[in-house]
Motif scaffolding. Structure first.
Motif, PDB file in Angstrom:
ATOM      1  N   GLY A   1       0.821  -1.215   0.000  1.00  0.00           N
ATOM      2  CA  GLY A   1       0.000   0.000   0.000  1.00  0.00           C
ATOM      3  C   GLY A   1       0.851   1.260   0.000  1.00  0.00           C
ATOM      4  N   ASP A   2       1.937   1.250   0.783  1.00  0.00           N
ATOM      5  CA  ASP A   2       2.850   2.391   0.797  1.00  0.00           C
ATOM      6  C   ASP A   2       3.538   2.562  -0.549  1.00  0.00           C
ATOM      7  N   PHE A   3       3.876   1.442  -1.214  1.00  0.00           N
ATOM      8  CA  PHE A   3       4.483   1.531  -2.547  1.00  0.00           C
ATOM      9  C   PHE A   3       3.510   2.133  -3.551  1.00  0.00           C
ATOM     10  N   VAL A   4       2.252   1.736  -3.477  1.00  0.00           N
ATOM     11  CA  VAL A   4       1.242   2.297  -4.392  1.00  0.00           C
ATOM     12  C   VAL A   4       1.169   3.811  -4.200  1.00  0.00           C
ATOM     13  N   LYS A   5       1.131   4.272  -2.952  1.00  0.00           N
ATOM     14  CA  LYS A   5       1.110   5.721  -2.681  1.00  0.00           C
ATOM     15  C   LYS A   5       2.377   6.382  -3.223  1.00  0.00           C
ATOM     16  N   PHE A   6       3.520   5.738  -3.008  1.00  0.00           N
ATOM     17  CA  PHE A   6       4.792   6.258  -3.509  1.00  0.00           C
ATOM     18  C   PHE A   6       4.746   6.404  -5.031  1.00  0.00           C
ATOM     19  N   GLY A   7       4.272   5.377  -5.706  1.00  0.00           N
ATOM     20  CA  GLY A   7       4.197   5.406  -7.169  1.00  0.00           C
ATOM     21  C   GLY A   7       3.243   6.466  -7.683  1.00  0.00           C
ATOM     22  N   GLN A   8       2.153   6.677  -6.976  1.00  0.00           N
ATOM     23  CA  GLN A   8       1.171   7.678  -7.393  1.00  0.00           C
ATOM     24  C   GLN A   8       1.671   9.098  -7.169  1.00  0.00           C
ATOM     25  N   THR A   9       2.483   9.319  -6.144  1.00  0.00           N
ATOM     26  CA  THR A   9       2.973  10.674  -5.859  1.00  0.00           C
ATOM     27  C   THR A   9       4.292  10.981  -6.556  1.00  0.00           C
ATOM     28  N   ASN A  10       4.959   9.978  -7.088  1.00  0.00           N
ATOM     29  CA  ASN A  10       6.228  10.169  -7.808  1.00  0.00           C
ATOM     30  C   ASN A  10       6.041   9.787  -9.269  1.00  0.00           C
ATOM     31  N   GLN A  11       5.264  10.577  -9.974  1.00  0.00           N
ATOM     32  CA  GLN A  11       4.926  10.267 -11.367  1.00  0.00           C
ATOM     33  C   GLN A  11       6.139  10.199 -12.291  1.00  0.00           C
ATOM     34  N   GLN A  12       7.264  10.803 -11.887  1.00  0.00           N
ATOM     35  CA  GLN A  12       8.457  10.736 -12.720  1.00  0.00           C
ATOM     36  C   GLN A  12       8.998   9.310 -12.827  1.00  0.00           C
ATOM     37  N   THR A  13       8.526   8.416 -11.963  1.00  0.00           N
ATOM     38  CA  THR A  13       8.973   7.018 -12.009  1.00  0.00           C
ATOM     39  C   THR A  13       8.007   6.126 -12.785  1.00  0.00           C
ATOM     40  N   ALA A  14       6.909   6.660 -13.275  1.00  0.00           N
ATOM     41  CA  ALA A  14       5.849   5.848 -13.887  1.00  0.00           C
ATOM     42  C   ALA A  14       6.334   4.976 -15.037  1.00  0.00           C
ATOM     43  N   ASP A  15       7.231   5.490 -15.868  1.00  0.00           N
ATOM     44  CA  ASP A  15       7.677   4.713 -17.023  1.00  0.00           C
ATOM     45  C   ASP A  15       8.985   3.964 -16.773  1.00  0.00           C
ATOM     46  N   LYS A  16       9.500   4.038 -15.570  1.00  0.00           N
ATOM     47  CA  LYS A  16      10.747   3.343 -15.215  1.00  0.00           C
ATOM     48  C   LYS A  16      10.447   1.877 -14.894  1.00  0.00           C
ATOM     49  N   PRO A  17      11.457   1.000 -15.040  1.00  0.00           N
ATOM     50  CA  PRO A  17      11.246  -0.413 -14.691  1.00  0.00           C
ATOM     51  C   PRO A  17      10.834  -0.567 -13.225  1.00  0.00           C
ATOM     52  N   ALA A  18       9.791  -1.334 -13.012  1.00  0.00           N
ATOM     53  CA  ALA A  18       9.202  -1.477 -11.675  1.00  0.00           C
ATOM     54  C   ALA A  18      10.173  -2.060 -10.661  1.00  0.00           C
ATOM     55  N   ALA A  19      10.991  -3.001 -11.055  1.00  0.00           N
ATOM     56  CA  ALA A  19      11.882  -3.659 -10.096  1.00  0.00           C
ATOM     57  C   ALA A  19      12.855  -2.661  -9.469  1.00  0.00           C
ATOM     58  N   GLY A  20      13.458  -1.811 -10.283  1.00  0.00           N
ATOM     59  CA  GLY A  20      14.400  -0.830  -9.766  1.00  0.00           C
ATOM     60  C   GLY A  20      13.738   0.201  -8.873  1.00  0.00           C
ATOM     61  N   VAL A  21      12.558   0.653  -9.275  1.00  0.00           N
ATOM     62  CA  VAL A  21      11.834   1.645  -8.472  1.00  0.00           C
ATOM     63  C   VAL A  21      11.389   1.020  -7.155  1.00  0.00           C
ATOM     64  N   PHE A  22      10.948  -0.236  -7.198  1.00  0.00           N
ATOM     65  CA  PHE A  22      10.522  -0.892  -5.960  1.00  0.00           C
ATOM     66  C   PHE A  22      11.706  -1.049  -4.999  1.00  0.00           C
ATOM     67  N   LEU A  23      12.886  -1.392  -5.519  1.00  0.00           N
ATOM     68  CA  LEU A  23      14.068  -1.475  -4.648  1.00  0.00           C
ATOM     69  C   LEU A  23      14.407  -0.111  -4.061  1.00  0.00           C
ATOM     70  N   GLY A  24      14.295   0.945  -4.856  1.00  0.00           N
ATOM     71  CA  GLY A  24      14.535   2.292  -4.350  1.00  0.00           C
ATOM     72  C   GLY A  24      13.533   2.669  -3.273  1.00  0.00           C
ATOM     73  N   PHE A  25      12.278   2.300  -3.484  1.00  0.00           N
ATOM     74  CA  PHE A  25      11.243   2.540  -2.485  1.00  0.00           C
ATOM     75  C   PHE A  25      11.587   1.813  -1.184  1.00  0.00           C
ATOM     76  N   LEU A  26      11.965   0.534  -1.279  1.00  0.00           N
ATOM     77  CA  LEU A  26      12.322  -0.229  -0.083  1.00  0.00           C
ATOM     78  C   LEU A  26      13.505   0.400   0.638  1.00  0.00           C
ATOM     79  N   ALA A  27      14.481   0.887  -0.119  1.00  0.00           N
ATOM     80  CA  ALA A  27      15.659   1.518   0.487  1.00  0.00           C
ATOM     81  C   ALA A  27      15.272   2.789   1.236  1.00  0.00           C
ATOM     82  N   SER A  28      14.300   3.537   0.714  1.00  0.00           N
ATOM     83  CA  SER A  28      13.875   4.758   1.406  1.00  0.00           C
ATOM     84  C   SER A  28      12.946   4.434   2.579  1.00  0.00           C
ATOM     85  N   ARG A  29      12.167   3.382   2.459  1.00  0.00           N
ATOM     86  CA  ARG A  29      11.226   2.970   3.524  1.00  0.00           C
ATOM     87  C   ARG A  29      11.932   2.250   4.662  1.00  0.00           C
ATOM     88  N   PHE A  30      12.973   1.482   4.319  1.00  0.00           N
ATOM     89  CA  PHE A  30      13.706   0.676   5.300  1.00  0.00           C
ATOM     90  C   PHE A  30      15.210   0.951   5.195  1.00  0.00           C
TER      91      PHE A  30
END
Length: 120
Positions: A86-115
């Motif tokens: 759920g937090d990743f979905v919010k992150f993706g919706q508020t960071n539209q500059q990542t919308a067309d980027k590969p999901a795996a890399g963005v998800f790892l970046g999200f995890l690094a910022s969250r944890f």
């Protein structure tokens, strides 16, 4: 026989060239966010959980602790999987500059910022 071999070699070269030019589609961040939004169907939830778990598991399995410092440190007790997604979905919706980027890399970046790992 020689003509047949030349023809087969030409077909093989053409086939390799066509495969080299084929663009491999990767899942975009926007596609993953759309799949993981709630309420999700059982199929999309299964895909979302499986895909995000595989990304994290791959991070854990490929990071050599003596050669690469960890950058994702989940403290225990860990939050629920649904909370993190759920937090990743919010992150993706508020960071539209990542919308067309590969999901795996963005998800790892999200995890690094969250944890984040503690600074030493």
């Amino acid at each position: 026989m020689k003509k047949v071999l030349i023809l087969l070699a030409a077909l093989g070269a053409f086939s390799s060239l066509a495969q080299a030019q084929e663009k491999i589609q990767v899942l975009s961040t926007q596609e993953l966010v759309n799949t993981c939004k709630t309420p999700a169907s059982p199929e999309s939830r299964s895909f979302c959980v499986g895909y995000t778990t595989a990304i994290y598991d791959t991070y854990l399995a490929t990071r050599h602790p003596q050669r690469a410092k960890p950058y994702i440190c989940v403290k225990q007790p860990a939050p629920s999987r649904d909370e993190v997604i759920g937090d990743f979905v919010k992150f993706g919706q508020t960071n539209q500059q990542t919308a067309d980027k590969p999901a795996a890399g963005v998800f790892l970046g999200f995890l690094a910022s969250r944890f984040p790992c503690a600074k030493k």
